[in-house]
Design a protein around this motif. Structure first.
Motif, PDB file in Angstrom:
ATOM      1  N   GLU A  35      -4.048   1.646 -26.552  1.00 34.26           N
ATOM      2  CA  GLU A  35      -4.578   2.102 -25.261  1.00 34.26           C
ATOM      3  C   GLU A  35      -4.204   1.174 -24.112  1.00 34.26           C
ATOM      4  O   GLU A  35      -4.237   1.580 -22.954  1.00 34.26           O
ATOM      5  CB  GLU A  35      -6.102   2.236 -25.324  1.00 34.26           C
ATOM      6  CG  GLU A  35      -6.607   3.186 -26.381  1.00 34.26           C
ATOM      7  CD  GLU A  35      -6.179   4.621 -26.142  1.00 34.26           C
ATOM      8  OE1 GLU A  35      -5.842   4.990 -25.002  1.00 34.26           O
ATOM      9  OE2 GLU A  35      -6.172   5.389 -27.121  1.00 34.26           O
ATOM     10  N   HIS A 105     -13.608  -3.542 -24.288  1.00 36.75           N
ATOM     11  CA  HIS A 105     -14.485  -2.482 -23.777  1.00 36.75           C
ATOM     12  C   HIS A 105     -13.686  -1.218 -23.481  1.00 36.75           C
ATOM     13  O   HIS A 105     -14.087  -0.113 -23.840  1.00 36.75           O
ATOM     14  CB  HIS A 105     -15.228  -2.933 -22.529  1.00 36.75           C
ATOM     15  CG  HIS A 105     -16.105  -1.862 -21.970  1.00 36.75           C
ATOM     16  ND1 HIS A 105     -15.649  -0.946 -21.047  1.00 36.75           N
ATOM     17  CD2 HIS A 105     -17.387  -1.538 -22.245  1.00 36.75           C
ATOM     18  CE1 HIS A 105     -16.632  -0.107 -20.764  1.00 36.75           C
ATOM     19  NE2 HIS A 105     -17.698  -0.447 -21.477  1.00 36.75           N
ATOM     20  N   TYR A 106     -12.548  -1.394 -22.817  1.00 36.75           N
ATOM     21  CA  TYR A 106     -11.737  -0.228 -22.473  1.00 36.75           C
ATOM     22  C   TYR A 106     -11.303   0.517 -23.733  1.00 36.75           C
ATOM     23  O   TYR A 106     -11.382   1.738 -23.803  1.00 36.75           O
ATOM     24  CB  TYR A 106     -10.521  -0.638 -21.645  1.00 36.75           C
ATOM     25  CG  TYR A 106      -9.701   0.550 -21.202  1.00 36.75           C
ATOM     26  CD1 TYR A 106     -10.133   1.338 -20.149  1.00 36.75           C
ATOM     27  CD2 TYR A 106      -8.531   0.895 -21.843  1.00 36.75           C
ATOM     28  CE1 TYR A 106      -9.404   2.449 -19.742  1.00 36.75           C
ATOM     29  CE2 TYR A 106      -7.790   1.999 -21.455  1.00 36.75           C
ATOM     30  CZ  TYR A 106      -8.229   2.768 -20.402  1.00 36.75           C
ATOM     31  OH  TYR A 106      -7.511   3.874 -20.009  1.00 36.75           O
ATOM     32  N   ALA A 109     -14.696   1.921 -25.497  1.00 36.30           N
ATOM     33  CA  ALA A 109     -15.611   2.807 -24.771  1.00 36.30           C
ATOM     34  C   ALA A 109     -15.098   3.261 -23.415  1.00 36.30           C
ATOM     35  O   ALA A 109     -15.275   4.416 -23.045  1.00 36.30           O
ATOM     36  CB  ALA A 109     -16.966   2.107 -24.589  1.00 36.30           C
ATOM     37  N   LYS A 111     -12.223   3.979 -21.873  1.00 39.37           N
ATOM     38  CA  LYS A 111     -11.324   5.129 -21.721  1.00 39.37           C
ATOM     39  C   LYS A 111     -12.071   6.418 -22.030  1.00 39.37           C
ATOM     40  O   LYS A 111     -11.969   7.395 -21.293  1.00 39.37           O
ATOM     41  CB  LYS A 111     -10.086   4.998 -22.600  1.00 39.37           C
ATOM     42  CG  LYS A 111      -9.118   6.138 -22.366  1.00 39.37           C
ATOM     43  CD  LYS A 111      -7.801   5.940 -23.050  1.00 39.37           C
ATOM     44  CE  LYS A 111      -6.891   7.110 -22.679  1.00 39.37           C
ATOM     45  NZ  LYS A 111      -5.615   7.032 -23.326  1.00 39.37           N
ATOM     46  N   ALA A 112     -12.840   6.421 -23.115  1.00 34.57           N
ATOM     47  CA  ALA A 112     -13.604   7.614 -23.501  1.00 34.57           C
ATOM     48  C   ALA A 112     -14.647   7.983 -22.442  1.00 34.57           C
ATOM     49  O   ALA A 112     -14.957   9.158 -22.261  1.00 34.57           O
ATOM     50  CB  ALA A 112     -14.280   7.400 -24.850  1.00 34.57           C
ATOM     51  N   GLU A 113     -15.157   6.975 -21.722  1.00 38.17           N
ATOM     52  CA  GLU A 113     -16.127   7.198 -20.656  1.00 38.17           C
ATOM     53  C   GLU A 113     -15.463   7.710 -19.375  1.00 38.17           C
ATOM     54  O   GLU A 113     -16.142   8.042 -18.413  1.00 38.17           O
ATOM     55  CB  GLU A 113     -16.894   5.921 -20.336  1.00 38.17           C
ATOM     56  CG  GLU A 113     -17.792   5.450 -21.456  1.00 38.17           C
ATOM     57  CD  GLU A 113     -18.346   4.039 -21.220  1.00 38.17           C
ATOM     58  OE1 GLU A 113     -18.026   3.421 -20.169  1.00 38.17           O
ATOM     59  OE2 GLU A 113     -19.108   3.569 -22.077  1.00 38.17           O
ATOM     60  N   GLY A 114     -14.139   7.712 -19.363  1.00 36.75           N
ATOM     61  CA  GLY A 114     -13.413   8.149 -18.182  1.00 36.75           C
ATOM     62  C   GLY A 114     -13.281   7.081 -17.108  1.00 36.75           C
ATOM     63  O   GLY A 114     -12.997   7.388 -15.954  1.00 36.75           O
ATOM     64  N   ARG A 115     -13.472   5.835 -17.484  1.00 31.55           N
ATOM     65  CA  ARG A 115     -13.337   4.753 -16.506  1.00 31.55           C
ATOM     66  C   ARG A 115     -11.873   4.603 -16.104  1.00 31.55           C
ATOM     67  O   ARG A 115     -10.972   4.720 -16.914  1.00 31.55           O
ATOM     68  CB  ARG A 115     -13.882   3.449 -17.080  1.00 31.55           C
ATOM     69  CG  ARG A 115     -15.402   3.510 -17.280  1.00 31.55           C
ATOM     70  CD  ARG A 115     -15.910   2.125 -17.583  1.00 31.55           C
ATOM     71  NE  ARG A 115     -17.316   2.129 -17.945  1.00 31.55           N
ATOM     72  CZ  ARG A 115     -18.227   1.349 -17.364  1.00 31.55           C
ATOM     73  NH1 ARG A 115     -17.882   0.517 -16.397  1.00 31.55           N
ATOM     74  NH2 ARG A 115     -19.480   1.384 -17.774  1.00 31.55           N
TER      75      ARG A 115
END
Length: 118
Positions: A35, A105-106, A109, A111-115
């Motif tokens: 990612e 974190h990215y 979580a 990326k999946a959170e759309g950050r």
């Protein structure tokens, strides 16, 4: 002496095993960094690394993790650590200057959170 030669051989063998273990561990982790790291992108965008590492994907990843992040180098086109840090005060409060925690974190979580990271 024979003892010194044997000790040197044992030291060289230990160093080789350690280096191979580090390379194997890095290679095993490569999938975990998909990612945020693309070895082709990293190789192509940083010509100074081409002569040093060639297209050795594990060596390029190790360089990015150990040096490149601190030098502000991007691991791929989709993740910019500086942008990610600047976009999210909650992450800055939680992680401070620990860049590897932002990356973790990215991956786990963010990326999946759309950050947004670019």
């Amino acid at each position: 002496t024979a003892q010194a030669t044997t000790a040197q051989a044992a030291t060289a063998q230990t160093s080789t095993v350690q280096a191979e273990s580090a390379a194997a561990a890095t290679t095993a982790l490569m999938g975990n960094y998909d990612e945020v790291f693309d070895p082709v992108y990293y190789y192509t965008n940083y010509p100074d690394l081409q002569a040093a590492f060639g297209n050795d994907e594990a060596a390029l990843l190790r360089h990015w993790l150990v040096f490149g992040i601190n030098e502000g180098r991007k691991g791929n086109a989709e993740f910019d650590l500086t942008v990610y840090k600047n976009n999210y005060a909650d992450l800055r409060d939680a992680f401070g200057e620990n860049d590897l925690l932002y990356i973790q974190h990215y991956i786990l979580a963010g990326k999946a959170e759309g950050r947004i990271a670019k």
